[in-house]
Enzyme design. Sequence first.
Site, short mmCIF file in Angstrom:
data_model
loop_
_atom_site.label_atom_id
_atom_site.label_comp_id
_atom_site.label_asym_id
_atom_site.label_seq_id
_atom_site.Cartn_x
_atom_site.Cartn_y
_atom_site.Cartn_z
N CYS A 98 0.86 -1.18 0.00
CA CYS A 98 0.00 0.00 0.00
C CYS A 98 0.90 1.23 0.00
CB CYS A 98 -0.89 -0.02 1.25
SG CYS A 98 -1.71 1.55 1.60
N CYS A 102 -3.36 7.59 -1.75
CA CYS A 102 -4.67 7.73 -2.41
C CYS A 102 -5.73 8.33 -1.50
CB CYS A 102 -5.15 6.37 -2.90
SG CYS A 102 -3.83 5.27 -3.39
N THR A 189 -4.13 4.93 7.36
CA THR A 189 -3.11 4.57 6.37
C THR A 189 -2.20 5.76 6.08
OG1 THR A 189 -4.54 2.93 5.34
CG2 THR A 189 -2.82 3.85 3.96
N GLU A 256 -0.24 1.69 9.20
CA GLU A 256 -1.49 2.20 9.76
C GLU A 256 -1.25 2.65 11.20
OE1 GLU A 256 -1.81 -0.52 7.62
OE2 GLU A 256 -2.92 0.62 6.15
N HIS A 291 -12.65 5.92 -3.04
CA HIS A 291 -11.66 4.99 -2.49
C HIS A 291 -11.94 3.55 -2.92
CE1 HIS A 291 -8.01 4.73 -0.39
NE2 HIS A 291 -8.44 3.96 0.58
N TYR A 295 -9.17 0.93 -5.08
CA TYR A 295 -8.66 -0.39 -4.70
C TYR A 295 -8.12 -1.21 -5.87
CZ TYR A 295 -8.61 -0.39 0.23
OH TYR A 295 -8.21 -0.14 1.53
N CYS A 297 -5.46 -0.57 -6.80
CA CYS A 297 -4.08 -0.72 -6.31
C CYS A 297 -3.73 -2.19 -6.10
CB CYS A 297 -3.88 0.05 -5.02
SG CYS A 297 -4.83 -0.59 -3.62
N GLU A 445 -6.70 -5.32 4.42
CA GLU A 445 -7.09 -4.00 3.92
C GLU A 445 -8.06 -4.14 2.73
OE1 GLU A 445 -3.99 -1.47 2.25
OE2 GLU A 445 -4.72 0.16 3.49
FE1 SF4 Z 1 -3.29 1.93 0.02
FE2 SF4 Z 1 -4.65 0.99 -2.03
FE3 SF4 Z 1 -5.85 2.60 -0.23
FE4 SF4 Z 1 -4.02 3.54 -1.97
S1 SF4 Z 1 -6.07 2.68 -2.46
S2 SF4 Z 1 -4.15 4.00 0.19
S3 SF4 Z 1 -2.59 1.82 -2.07
S4 SF4 Z 1 -5.04 0.54 0.11
FE FE Z 2 -7.06 1.86 2.21
#
Ligand code: SF4
Ligand code: FE
Length: 486
Positions: A98, A102, A189, A256, A291, A295, A297, A445
């Site tokens: 992570c 974001c 985060t 976190e 958000h 994800y 990500c 997460e």
């Molecule tokens: Fe972390 Fe993914 Fe959230 Fe970005 S979207 S803060 S990489 S968990």
């Molecule tokens: Fe997150």
Amino acid sequence: MKTREEYIKSLEELNLEVYMFGKRVEDVVNDPIIRPSLNSVAMTYELANDPEYEDLMTATSNLTGKKINRFTHIHQSTDDLVKKIKMQRLLGQKTASCFQRCVGLDAANAMYSTTYDIDQEKGTNYHERFVEYWKYVQTEDLVVDGAMTDPKGDRSKSPSQQDDPDMYLRVVERRDDGIVVRGAKAHQTGMVNSHEVMVMPTITMREEDKDYAVCFSVPTDTEGIFMIYGRQSCDLRKLEDNADIDLGNNTFGGSETLVIFDDVFVPTERIFMDGETEFTNAIVERFAGYHRQSYVCKVGVGDVLIGAAGQAADYNGVPGASHIRDKLTEMVHLNETMYCCGLACSHEGHQTDAGNYEIDMLLANVNKQNVTRFPYEIARIAQDIAGGLMVTLPSEADFRDEKIGPYVDKYLRGRSDISTENRMRILRLVENLTMGTAAVGYLTESMHGAGSPQAQRIMIQRQSNMEHKKALARDIANVDESLDGK
Ligand code: SF4
Ligand code: FE
């Protein structure tokens, strides 16, 4: 835009109050447990300065007209929304963790449209304040922690009904020049790697919860703010001498913290909502929606894990085995399904009244719902392919030992042309992603970040337009409603 080095220097200049293992962390930037998470955020600066990634990593600000890091951009088109998720997949691939930045981006885009809507209805000037603030964030290229999740106490009670009134963050004092807030935000985060924190309410509120309906931003080292670092499975391996192979990923990670706001003063110009309970739903849904798009990500992290599983099979000498090929195909299918949803909710985005672009809410929630499941299945298959050695492997210290090292080397070799060390490295990476420090980011997460699975199901239900679907069915079946109710 800041360079990676300038970012790290700017963090060194902050005076963050961070606690871990019962002690205050003296050097947050260089602490071996925290540092990998800083390295992940630093990658968002490094790639933005790399011409190869300029198109994805940078944008032109609608507020200043300047070139900015896309992590601070107010989306101006569906193309911006698509580039955002491509950027996130890229960062997931480069860090296998992570990268934390974001949340601020998503908070900013939700705040941009919500402050506009509040002003339209209430005649307030939150939007102007927010825009001024965000110009500063873009110009200084800051990391902002978007802080939504309160500890919440007894889930059956509203904020104002809690036995302890601080279970949701609230305004405890109003002054001529600002407000004083008290409470906490959990699972934050990247807070330790952020310059600023932007606070939002975590649930829809009613009139009696007015003091809890507050949005604002302050620097992370503001007096009264302190953080307690969340520990991760296998975190102490980072403290071992010459920690390397056993870490699986010796450079990057996520982080976190539980953040305490112990009577923190917020000046008026940094307040973006104060008491407008009827807009709490909008800010929560919009931030969560953005958000849930973000994800994607995990698709980038999944690329690394699928690669590790494929590599482990190669090192075992069975890359062509049909069941291995089929399992890898299944992993890719699951991973790309998540990507499809991320792309879809971005392409189907729309312009808000404020002018920025918002994702399609239904598809963004479907995306996150998939993310609560598919990484677990991908991880299960990766462990299947990797084999039990992933968890029974001796330590690097044993491998390097003069007496027993040669035995480890001899008996843990797979294919004779592949070094035992490289085999160990790949297996440790699978371990790291599926049950070590990075499993926090890749698995739990994925489950709970941006809202637990049930939160998406509620949104999917609300957005499903069931009556329209029923009408379609009645139409096709030639239902004659005049026959009913007799
Ligand atoms: Fe972390 Fe993914 Fe959230 Fe970005 S979207 S803060 S990489 S968990
Ligand atoms: Fe997150």
